[in-house]
Scaffold this active site. Structure first.
Site, PDB file in Angstrom:
ATOM      1  N   SER A   1       0.794  -1.225   0.000  1.00 38.65           N
ATOM      2  CA  SER A   1       0.000   0.000   0.000  1.00 38.65           C
ATOM      3  C   SER A   1       0.828   1.277   0.000  1.00 38.65           C
ATOM      4  CB  SER A   1      -0.940   0.000   1.206  1.00 38.65           C
ATOM      5  OG  SER A   1      -0.209  -0.079   2.402  1.00 38.65           O
TER       6      SER A   1
ATOM      7  N   THR B   1      -2.149   3.742   3.386  1.00 36.16           N
ATOM      8  CA  THR B   1      -1.266   4.900   3.481  1.00 36.16           C
ATOM      9  C   THR B   1      -0.391   4.788   4.709  1.00 36.16           C
ATOM     10  OG1 THR B   1      -3.110   6.225   2.685  1.00 36.16           O
ATOM     11  CG2 THR B   1      -1.378   7.415   3.816  1.00 36.16           C
TER      12      THR B   1
ATOM     13  N   THR C   1       1.578   7.041  -0.262  1.00 33.10           N
ATOM     14  CA  THR C   1       0.768   5.846  -0.559  1.00 33.10           C
ATOM     15  C   THR C   1       0.853   5.470  -2.032  1.00 33.10           C
ATOM     16  OG1 THR C   1      -1.464   4.911  -0.332  1.00 33.10           O
ATOM     17  CG2 THR C   1      -1.331   7.167  -1.106  1.00 33.10           C
TER      18      THR C   1
ATOM     19  N   ARG D   1      -6.556   7.931 -10.969  1.00 36.05           N
ATOM     20  CA  ARG D   1      -7.183   8.250  -9.682  1.00 36.05           C
ATOM     21  C   ARG D   1      -6.127   8.770  -8.692  1.00 36.05           C
ATOM     22  NH1 ARG D   1      -6.614   6.622  -4.016  1.00 36.05           N
ATOM     23  NH2 ARG D   1      -8.655   6.854  -3.036  1.00 36.05           N
TER      24      ARG D   1
ATOM     25  N   THR E   1      -5.777   8.280   7.246  1.00 34.39           N
ATOM     26  CA  THR E   1      -5.599   7.107   6.421  1.00 34.39           C
ATOM     27  C   THR E   1      -6.986   6.541   6.135  1.00 34.39           C
ATOM     28  OG1 THR E   1      -4.598   4.905   6.327  1.00 34.39           O
ATOM     29  CG2 THR E   1      -5.348   5.644   8.477  1.00 34.39           C
ATOM     30  N   GLY E   2      -7.105   5.781   5.093  1.00 31.28           N
ATOM     31  CA  GLY E   2      -8.403   5.174   4.803  1.00 31.28           C
ATOM     32  C   GLY E   2      -8.880   5.530   3.417  1.00 31.28           C
TER      33      GLY E   2
END
Ligand code: GLY
Length: 375
Positions: free
Chosen positions: A122, A233, A251, A261, A284-285
């Site tokens: 990631s 991330t 990330t 994207r 993060t997420g």
């Protein structure tokens, strides 16, 4: 604190020597054992008497301070970073601070460790590719004085965080994207790598190609290689011994995203935000949810209005959930440090863990979360 003669050389040296140092670190080894997997951990509070009513903010329970591992006593220096890959990154950051590096040096050098990990799916060039099989990277950095730099949609750059810092320090801009950012990286002599998926990423991509479905999975950061697909991330926030703040975020973004994207990580105010007079936050997420609520900026603004870092994190996560439907389908985690060294952590769902380092120790902590209080 005496500045080191060559901070950049020193950071690189710290990154090179880190593998051995981390492997030998009793602090990290000690805290990995009891926290083998989020699912095995005891719940934080039983939650039965804390049913959250998201429609009525006045009825929402505020977890007691002692239940919030992020809401620890003030410390300086202090380093927080997202997920358990933050353990090694924090150790590097603390090493840089010990050598006399600044918060900014530590925030950059710390996450460079994660960017260089050969099996991190990631962060960095070993990360999962997009739908076209290409790894595209996003990163940002911000310092105590409000300077900011970011890069997005870059390919082949070993350390996008170093490139983000160069954008901040050597250009009049805040963000460079795509081939322009890559050209700038080459001009600056940064390491450029030919696109080649890591073995784990290739295996996952080949499996994904079979039916090519895009389904983000929460807490992928904590899945072992070979587990479910998708993201995230490392975000790091640092308060150095002189009271200066900095933050970094880097990330490879969502696995199997559309080509082009860009997520929250390079967006100042979304993936991170620093106001040297107030505090710093990083997220993060699922980036799409964070970008729509400028979650890191919101947390820092809440601290400006008097919230503790913990209360600020909780307010920011509530905003994410208020503005993005179906919170059970995504994860967002946030960390914050106030200028005086208090800290906070909160997440939408259970399973968000983070690394916390002082000069004495590095520990892995579970964040409290909004949905666990709903029973
Ligand atoms: N939070 C990282 C991303 O959504 O790309």
């Amino acid at each position: 604190m005496t500045p080191i003669a060559s901070p950049r050389l020193s950071r690189r040296a710290a990154v090179r020597s880190l593998g051995a140092a981390v492997a030998a670190s009793p602090a990290i080894v000690a805290c990995r054992e009891p926290w083998a997997h989020a699912a095995d951990r005891p719940p934080i509070g039983d939650g039965r008497d804390q049913i959250a009513d998201l429609e009525d903010p006045a009825k929402r329970p505020q977890p007691a301070a002692e239940e919030n591992p992020g809401d620890a006593p003030a410390e300086r220096p202090l380093v927080l970073s997202t997920w358990r890959h933050g353990l090694a990154a924090n150790e590097a950051a603390i090493g840089i601070l010990r050598e006399g590096g600044s918060a900014l040096d530590a925030a950059e050098g710390g996450v460079m460790v994660t960017e260089a990990e050969p099996d991190n799916l990631s962060v960095g060039l070993a990360g999962l590719p997009d739908r076209d099989g290409l790894v595209t990277l996003d990163a940002s950095i911000m310092d105590h004085d409000g300077r900011a730099g970011a890069v997005c949609f870059v390919q082949g750059v070993r350390h996008p965080i170093a490139l983000a810092r160069m954008v901040m320090e050597k250009t009049p801009h805040v963000m460079l994207a795509g081939i322009g950012a890559e050209r700038f990286a080459r001009e600056q002599g940064l390491e450029i790598v030919e696109q080649d998926l890591s073995p784990a990423a290739r295996e996952r991509y080949e499996k994904w190609l079979i039916d090519s479905r895009y389904e983000p999975v929460v807490n992928i950061e904590n899945e072992p290689v070979g587990g479910p697909d998708n993201h995230d991330t490392i975000g790091m926030i640092v308060l150095d011994g002189e009271g200066r703040l900095a933050a970094s975020c880097t990330t490879s973004g969502l696995g199997f995203k559309m080509h082009g994207r860009v997520g929250d990580s390079p967006i100042i105010g979304a993936g991170l935000f620093v106001d040297g007079g107030i505090g710093a936050a990083t997220c993060t997420g699922l980036g799409e949810t964070v970008m729509k609520t400028l979650t890191s900026f919101l947390a820092v603004e809440r601290m400006r209005e008097g919230d503790t870092p913990q209360a600020a994190c909780e307010a920011a996560i509530r905003r994410v959930v208020e503005k993005n439907p179906n919170p059970e389908s995504y994860q967002v985690g946030i960390l914050a440090i106030s200028r005086d060294g208090r800290s906070g952590a909160y997440a939408v769902q259970r399973g968000f863990d983070f690394a916390r380092s002082t000069l004495e120790e590095t520990t892995l902590l579970d964040s409290p979360s909004l949905l666990e209080t709903r029973g």
